[in-house]
Every structure is written in structure tokens, then in C-alpha cells.
Design an enzyme around this catalytic site. Sequence first.
Site, PDB file in Angstrom:
ATOM      1  N   LYS A  37       1.223 -10.064  -2.229  1.00 16.86           N
ATOM      2  CA  LYS A  37       0.184  -9.911  -3.254  1.00 16.86           C
ATOM      3  C   LYS A  37       0.568  -8.850  -4.263  1.00 16.86           C
ATOM      4  O   LYS A  37       0.289  -8.963  -5.428  1.00 16.86           O
ATOM      5  CB  LYS A  37      -1.137  -9.497  -2.595  1.00 16.86           C
ATOM      6  CG  LYS A  37      -1.832 -10.660  -1.937  1.00 16.86           C
ATOM      7  CD  LYS A  37      -3.051 -10.218  -1.146  1.00 16.86           C
ATOM      8  CE  LYS A  37      -3.606 -11.413  -0.401  1.00 16.86           C
ATOM      9  NZ  LYS A  37      -4.307 -11.069   0.809  1.00 16.86           N
ATOM     10  N   LYS A  89       4.712   1.157   4.667  1.00 17.23           N
ATOM     11  CA  LYS A  89       3.599   1.752   3.906  1.00 17.23           C
ATOM     12  C   LYS A  89       3.891   3.211   3.570  1.00 17.23           C
ATOM     13  O   LYS A  89       3.571   3.673   2.478  1.00 17.23           O
ATOM     14  CB  LYS A  89       2.292   1.680   4.705  1.00 17.23           C
ATOM     15  CG  LYS A  89       1.763   0.280   4.881  1.00 17.23           C
ATOM     16  CD  LYS A  89       1.129  -0.234   3.595  1.00 17.23           C
ATOM     17  CE  LYS A  89       0.626  -1.643   3.804  1.00 17.23           C
ATOM     18  NZ  LYS A  89       0.440  -2.448   2.643  1.00 17.23           N
ATOM     19  N   LYS A 123       9.870 -11.367   0.942  1.00 14.07           N
ATOM     20  CA  LYS A 123       8.792 -12.342   1.081  1.00 14.07           C
ATOM     21  C   LYS A 123       7.823 -12.295  -0.096  1.00 14.07           C
ATOM     22  O   LYS A 123       7.707 -11.278  -0.778  1.00 14.07           O
ATOM     23  CB  LYS A 123       8.052 -12.097   2.390  1.00 14.07           C
ATOM     24  CG  LYS A 123       7.312 -10.781   2.446  1.00 14.07           C
ATOM     25  CD  LYS A 123       6.288 -10.758   3.574  1.00 14.07           C
ATOM     26  CE  LYS A 123       5.451  -9.508   3.424  1.00 14.07           C
ATOM     27  NZ  LYS A 123       4.233  -9.473   4.152  1.00 14.07           N
TER      28      LYS A 123
END
Length: 329
Positions: free
Chosen positions: A197, A111, A194
Amino acid sequence: MDTVLSGIRSTGHLHLGNYFGALRNFVKIQDTYNCFFFIADLHSLTTHPHPTDLHNGVHIILSEYLAAGLDPYKCALFVQSDIPEVCELFVLLNMLAYKGEMERTASFKDKVRQNPDNVNTGLLTYPVLMAADILIHRAKYVPVGKDQEQHLEIARLLARRFNNMYGVDVFPEPQAFNFGANLVKVPGLDGSGKMGKSEGNGIFLYEDDKSITKKVMRAVTDSGPTEPNSPKPEVIENLFTLMNLVSESDTLAFFDEKWNDCSIRYGDLKKQLATDICKTVAPIRERIDAISNDADYLRKVAALGRDKARESASATLKLAREAVGFKAF
Ligand code: TYM
């Protein structure tokens, strides 16, 4: 009966990664365990959504949970922010979580890299809130995808620390769970990492056949094998991983053989993969619209889940408060 718990953040729509990593397992176990499934809207605040987006996200995930087959009369299906006990346990657990440990978490480092202008402490303590979600119901099993493994390790660490620190046995150590099989990592269609969203590489449960087929047909491939029985490069392995999730085993074996004798045609593989993904998604998609337009039903489901979850959460919080030493005058 053992307790199982898991959650999904309320950002955007559910994709095949959420489905095969977590949701499908929720649906399978709701008859056999004491189940708690929730929508992690507090966790979503770490990325500062607009208030209407936040509520809309909860609405979407609740509808999609139900459309995928979760039964609100079998499990407690609830919204994280409806359970204030979670926030109190979060405070207690924060006293046992060390800054250096949190800074070393892979998801935190990601992040920080992705969003250097918004490194709020909610991101740093994200795994502690997640531990509070799990421990507040004293859950033993947590069905999640592979990306959540490290968070589960932190939940175990905090459970152990709390029990040792206060000389109690309040919290069981929760285990990541996938029916005895390895945790799943569903790849994206862009050949990298992976499915997610925000990565722009997802197939969503609300998508129609045309849109799914278009995405699959555009998936990255290579120029094909030249040596028999050669190892598959990652972009191709990813397509086989997806096929393993949605297709019959003889379909997978057929294309594996074609790979091994170098006669594989990626167009055929993708067409079959698209058909089988559509077969998985269509029945869910067909229910999403009707459920998401039924405001009365959704209100009823959320209230039912909230009441079940608060009953369980307040019983645990009482034990935790006693252990810590809070006493009424
Ligand atoms: P979230 O919303 O990112 O993802 C929800 C679930 O979907 C799984 N998942 C995947 N599994 C396999 N392959 C993928 N490509 C893939 N993408 C997502 C995740 O592993 C997860 O199981 N922190 C959690 C939400 C949460 C939670 C909890 C989960 C909050 N509190 C307590 C369990 C217990 C999260 O962000 O998941």
C-alpha cells in the site's frame, strides 16, 4: 466444520497483492468453512492514523471486501475493535511471548528501519495481537500471502505454549492456507519486492482501466533476452507472475514461448497484462461505489459480523480464563 479466519489492516485501499494473496481465497472458501474475516483496525494504530482516517479506512475495506464478493450472511465479517475479547486474550498471550523473539521478527525489523521515530511497543507485539485474532476463534486455517508466514509461525508457537503451560488443549495450531498451493507473493510494478500500500507500486481494486493501463505500461523492463531459453531477470519474472494470476494459461504460454525464442515485445506483453488485470478489477470496482455509499447496509453488515464474532470469541475466552486460573468469588 473447520474454522478459517483472516484479516486485512484498515490502511488505504486494497490492491492486487491483498486480492490474490488473501481476499480471493476468502471469497472461494466462504461456502465450505466456518469463516471469520475482519478489518484489523487495532493493528492500524501502530502507525498512528488520525481518527477520521482510521474510520475511513475501515469503511473502505468493508466496502471493498463486500464488492469483491464476501457474503456477510455466509461468513462473519467484522471489525477487530468491535471484539473486546481479542484484547483480553492479547494480554494473556503477551505473558508467553518473549521480547527477544518479537525483536527478531522480520516485519518488526522492517518497521524499525522504515520508521525509526515511531518504534512503539504495539509494533513489537504486533504478532501477538495477530495470534489473539486467530486463536480467539480457534481457527485452523488462515488464508494469507507469503509475507505473513512468520506471523503464523508465532501464532502456532503461542498456541502450543499456552496449551503446554496450562496443560489444556484450548487452541489448535493455525496453518497458513492457500488451497494446497504455495503462499502467494504478488510483486510490485517497480521491479522491487512485493506490491504494497505504501510502496507506491500497487494496482488498486478501485482503479479504472485507464489508470491501470498507464501503470502497467510504465512497469520496469530490461533490454530483452539475447540468448534463447535464458532465465528471466526479476523485473521480467514479476510481469509473468502477475500474468499467471490474471491471464488464461495459453496467454502465459504464448509469451513464455516468445521469451524463450527471444522474439518477445514487452509492449505487447504489457498491453495484454493490462487488459487482463482490468478484466479482474472492473467487476469489483463497479460494485465499490454503490456499496460504500450505502451506510445502512454497512452498519447492518458490521453489526451482524460483530454479533457472530463475539459469540465465538467469548466462548473461547471463557476457556482461556479458566485455564489461566481466573475464578469468580
Ligand atoms: P495486510 O493488511 O498487510 O495484508 C492483508 C493480506 O494481504 C496479503 N498481502 C499480499 N499477499 C501477496 N502479495 C502481496 N504483495 C501482498 N500484500 C499483502 C497479506 O499476506 C495479508 O494476507 N497482519 C495482517 C493483518 C492481520 C491478520 C490477522 C491476518 C491482523 N490479524 C490475523 C490474518 C490473521 C496484515 O497486516 O495484513
